[in-house]
Design an enzyme around this catalytic site. Structure first.
Site, short mmCIF file in Angstrom:
data_model
loop_
_atom_site.label_atom_id
_atom_site.label_comp_id
_atom_site.label_asym_id
_atom_site.label_seq_id
_atom_site.Cartn_x
_atom_site.Cartn_y
_atom_site.Cartn_z
CE1 TYR A 44 -6.03 5.43 -2.33
CE2 TYR A 44 -4.50 5.14 -0.52
CZ TYR A 44 -5.70 4.86 -1.12
OH TYR A 44 -6.59 4.01 -0.51
CE LYS A 74 -7.57 -2.35 -4.00
NZ LYS A 74 -8.07 -1.36 -3.05
CB SER A 108 -0.89 0.00 1.25
OG SER A 108 -1.42 1.28 1.49
CG HIS A 155 -11.10 1.42 -0.71
ND1 HIS A 155 -10.30 2.24 -1.45
CD2 HIS A 155 -10.50 1.35 0.50
CE1 HIS A 155 -9.27 2.65 -0.73
NE2 HIS A 155 -9.37 2.10 0.47
CB THR A 194 -6.34 3.03 -5.13
OG1 THR A 194 -5.64 1.81 -4.88
CG2 THR A 194 -7.68 3.00 -4.43
C1 LIG Z 1 -7.51 -1.36 6.94
C2 LIG Z 1 -7.58 -1.26 5.45
C3 LIG Z 1 -6.73 -0.41 4.78
C4 LIG Z 1 -6.78 -0.31 3.40
N1 LIG Z 1 -5.88 0.47 2.77
C5 LIG Z 1 -5.89 0.52 1.43
C6 LIG Z 1 -4.91 1.27 0.76
O1 LIG Z 1 -4.02 1.86 1.35
N2 LIG Z 1 -4.98 1.31 -0.59
C7 LIG Z 1 -5.96 0.65 -1.30
O2 LIG Z 1 -5.98 0.72 -2.52
N3 LIG Z 1 -6.88 -0.08 -0.68
C8 LIG Z 1 -6.87 -0.18 0.66
N4 LIG Z 1 -7.78 -0.94 1.29
C9 LIG Z 1 -8.74 -1.74 0.51
C10 LIG Z 1 -8.15 -3.12 0.17
O3 LIG Z 1 -7.12 -3.02 -0.79
C11 LIG Z 1 -9.18 -4.08 -0.41
O4 LIG Z 1 -9.83 -3.47 -1.49
C12 LIG Z 1 -10.22 -4.55 0.61
O5 LIG Z 1 -9.66 -4.66 1.89
C13 LIG Z 1 -10.79 -5.89 0.18
O6 LIG Z 1 -11.79 -6.28 1.03
P1 LIG Z 1 -11.60 -7.32 2.25
O7 LIG Z 1 -10.97 -6.56 3.34
O8 LIG Z 1 -13.00 -7.74 2.55
O9 LIG Z 1 -10.73 -8.46 1.74
C14 LIG Z 1 -7.75 -1.05 2.67
C15 LIG Z 1 -8.62 -1.90 3.35
C16 LIG Z 1 -8.55 -2.02 4.72
C17 LIG Z 1 -9.48 -2.98 5.41
C1 LIG Z 2 -2.88 8.84 1.92
C2 LIG Z 2 -3.56 8.24 3.08
C3 LIG Z 2 -4.62 7.30 2.63
C4 LIG Z 2 -5.24 6.61 3.81
C5 LIG Z 2 -6.34 5.71 3.41
C6 LIG Z 2 -5.95 4.29 3.50
C7 LIG Z 2 -7.05 3.49 2.96
O1 LIG Z 2 -7.13 3.30 1.78
C8 LIG Z 2 -8.07 2.95 3.83
O2 LIG Z 2 -8.00 3.15 5.04
O3 LIG Z 2 -9.00 2.34 3.31
#
Ligand SMILES: Cc1cc2nc3c(=O)[nH]c(=O)nc-3n(C[C@H](O)[C@H](O)[C@H](O)COP(=O)(O)O)c2cc1C
Ligand SMILES: CCCCCCC(=O)C(=O)O
Length: 367
Positions: free
Chosen positions: A131, A229, A108, A253, A157
Site C-alpha cells: 500500500y 491488484k 500483505s 478486494h 494494491t
Molecule cells: C481479512 C482480509 C484482509 C485483507 N487484506 C488485504 C491486504 O492487506 N492487502 C490486499 O491487497 N488485499 C487484502 N485483502 C483482499 C485479498 O487479497 C483478496 O483480494 C480477497 O480476499 C480475495 O477474495 P476471497 O477472500 O473471497 O478469496 C484482504 C481480504 C481479507 C478477507
Molecule cells: C494500512 C492498513 C490497511 C488495512 C486494510 C487491510 C485490508 O486490505 C483489508 O482489510 O481488506
C-alpha cells in the site's frame, strides 16, 4: 462440527467458533450490503462445464509457473492482513504451509509478522503486497526490505484510496492493525469518532492521490516485477499494460471495497481483461474461490492462476495454524485435480475456453 472439514467452506464455521466476534467479522465481512461478497461466490456457480471424455487422464499434472517460478498448482495465497489475530504464529504459519504446498505466498503490507520473520521462516516463493501511504518513504523502505529479503515481486494494491464501508467493523469498533514492519518508522495509532478504528487509520494514512504516473516512481525504487491488484475493467487492464506492469490481478478486494462492483469471475473475460491484455502479461484473479471447480473455471476464462484469501485465514484460525492452511490448499488442489481429470485435461495447458459455459452463453443459446 465434530468431524474434520471435507471442503474449504467448512473451515469458515470452525473459524467462527474459534475467533472473537470482532475478528471473525473483520475477516469474513464485505462492504455495505455485501452484494458483491455473495456474487463473488454465486457467479462461479452459474458457470457450467463442457467435459470431454475418453482422454487419457491417468496422470494429471497441476503444475504451472508464474513469472518464471514453478508452483505445484495455479493456486496462490492472497495478501490478507493481521494473521496473528487468527493464530499466534500468524504469517509465519501461512508461509510455511505455502512452502510445504510448493506455492507462492503474497505477504500483505498489513501483516502481523515482519518481512524478515517470514523470509527466514521457510523457503516459500514470496511476493510482497504494497500500500502507498502519503509518506512515500514508507513504501520505498518496505519495498527495499522485501527485495533484500528475497521477495520476488511487488503487488501494488490499487483499489484502496480509502477503506470500503464495512459496517460490522464500524459496530465492533474494529482495532487498527499492529504493523510490526512499521515499528520505528510510523505510528499505527488512530482515533475514530466511535466507529472502526481501522477505517480511521487507513483514511488518515493512505495516499488517495495515487495515480498511474506513480508506477514510474515505484519502478524507480525497485528492480522487482510490479503487478497491479484491483483491475476490474478493460480500460484499466489496457492502461496497466501501457505503463509497463509485469502482471495484473483481477480483484475486487474480496468485496470489501466498492459494493456492487462486479464479481471478479464475471469480468475476467467479459470485460475482456484477458482479451485486452492478449497474453502480454500474466493475468491472475481472486475473489470467491472456494472449490477446485472454481480454479478450473478461472483458468478456462483466461487466468494463469488464482489467489485465495479468506479460506486461508479460516484454515489458520480454526486453531490449526500451519496445518489448517495446508489442509485448505491441499483440498483446493485435490478438487482441482479431480476437476481436470473429469473434464479430460491432463495438464493445465489442456484447459481451454471450450471447457466451460458462462451464464451469458447459456442465455444466448436459448434465444
Ligand atoms: C481479512 C482480509 C484482509 C485483507 N487484506 C488485504 C491486504 O492487506 N492487502 C490486499 O491487497 N488485499 C487484502 N485483502 C483482499 C485479498 O487479497 C483478496 O483480494 C480477497 O480476499 C480475495 O477474495 P476471497 O477472500 O473471497 O478469496 C484482504 C481480504 C481479507 C478477507
Ligand atoms: C494500512 C492498513 C490497511 C488495512 C486494510 C487491510 C485490508 O486490505 C483489508 O482489510 O481488506
Amino acid at each position: 462440527m465434530a468431524t474434520e472439514p471435507v471442503n474449504v467452506s467448512e473451515f469458515q464455521e470452525l473459524a467462527r467458533l474459534a475467533l472473537p466476534k470482532m475478528y471473525y467479522d473483520y475477516y469474513s465481512g464485505g462492504a455495505e450490503d455485501q452484494q458483491t461478497l455473495r456474487e463473488n461466490v454465486e457467479a462461479f456457480r452459474r458457470i457450467t462445464f463442457w467435459p470431454r471424455i475418453l482422454i487419457d487422464v491417468n496422470r494429471v499434472d497441476l503444475s504451472t509457473s508464474i513469472l518464471g517460478y514453478n508452483i505445484s498448482a495455479p493456486i496462490i495465497v492472497a495478501p490478507t492482513g493481521s494473521h496473528q489475530l487468527a493464530h499466534p504464529q500468524g504469517e509465519v504459519a501461512t508461509a510455511k504451509a505455502a512452502a510445504t504446498c510448493n506455492t507462492i505466498m503474497v505477504l500483505s503490507f498489513t501483516s502481523s509478522c515482519t518481512i524478515e520473520e517470514v523470509a527466514t521462516s521457510c523457503n516459500a516463493v514470496r511476493f510482497y503486497q504494497l500500500y502507498i501511504y502519503k509518506r512515500r518513504d514508507i513504501a520505498a523502505t518496505l519495498v527495499q526490505r522485501a527485495e533484500k529479503n528475497g521477495f520476488k515481486a511487488i503487488i501494488l494494491t490499487a483499489d484502496t484510496p480509502r477503506l470500503g464501508r464495512r459496517e460490522a467493523d464500524k459496530k465492533n469498533k474494529m482495532i487498527a492493525p499492529q504493523l510490526k514492519n512499521l515499528e520505528g518508522l510510523f505510528s499505527t495509532k488512530a482515533t475514530s469518532d466511535g466507529g472502526s478504528i481501522l477505517e480511521a487509520y487507513v483514511n488518515e494514512t493512505m495516499d488517495p492521490s495515487l495515480s498511474w504516473k506513480d508506477i514510474e516512481w515505484l519502478r524507480s525504487v525497485t528492480k522487482l516485477p510490479i503487478l497491479i491488484k484491483g483491475v476490474l475493467t478493460r480500460a484499466d487492464a489496457v492502461k496497466a499494460v501501457q505503463v509497463g506492469v509485469d502482471g495484473i490481478i483481477v480483484s475486487n478486494h474480496g468485496a470489501r471495497q466498492l459494493d456492487y462492483s462486479p464479481a471478479t469471475i464475471s469480468v475476467l473475460e467479459e470485460v475482456t481483461v484477458v482479451h485486452a491484455v492478449e497474453g502480454r502479461v500474466p493475468v491472475l484473479m481472486d475473489g470467491g474461490i472456494r472449490r477446485g471447480t472454481d480454479v478450473f473455471k478461472a483458468l478456462a476464462l483466461g487466468a494463469q492462476a488464482v489467489l485465495v484469501g479468506r479460506p486461508v485465514i479460516y484454515g489458520l484460525a480454526a486453531n490449526k495454524g500451519e496445518y489448517g492452511v495446508r489442509r485448505v490448499l491441499e483440498m483446493l488442489k485435490d478438487e482441482f485435480e479431480l476437476t481436470m481429470a473429469l473434464s479430460g485435461c491432463s495438464s493445465v495447458k489442456d484447459i481451454t475456453r471450450r471447457h466451460v459455459r458462462t451464464e451469458h452463453e447459456r442465455l444466448l443459446s436459448m434465444m
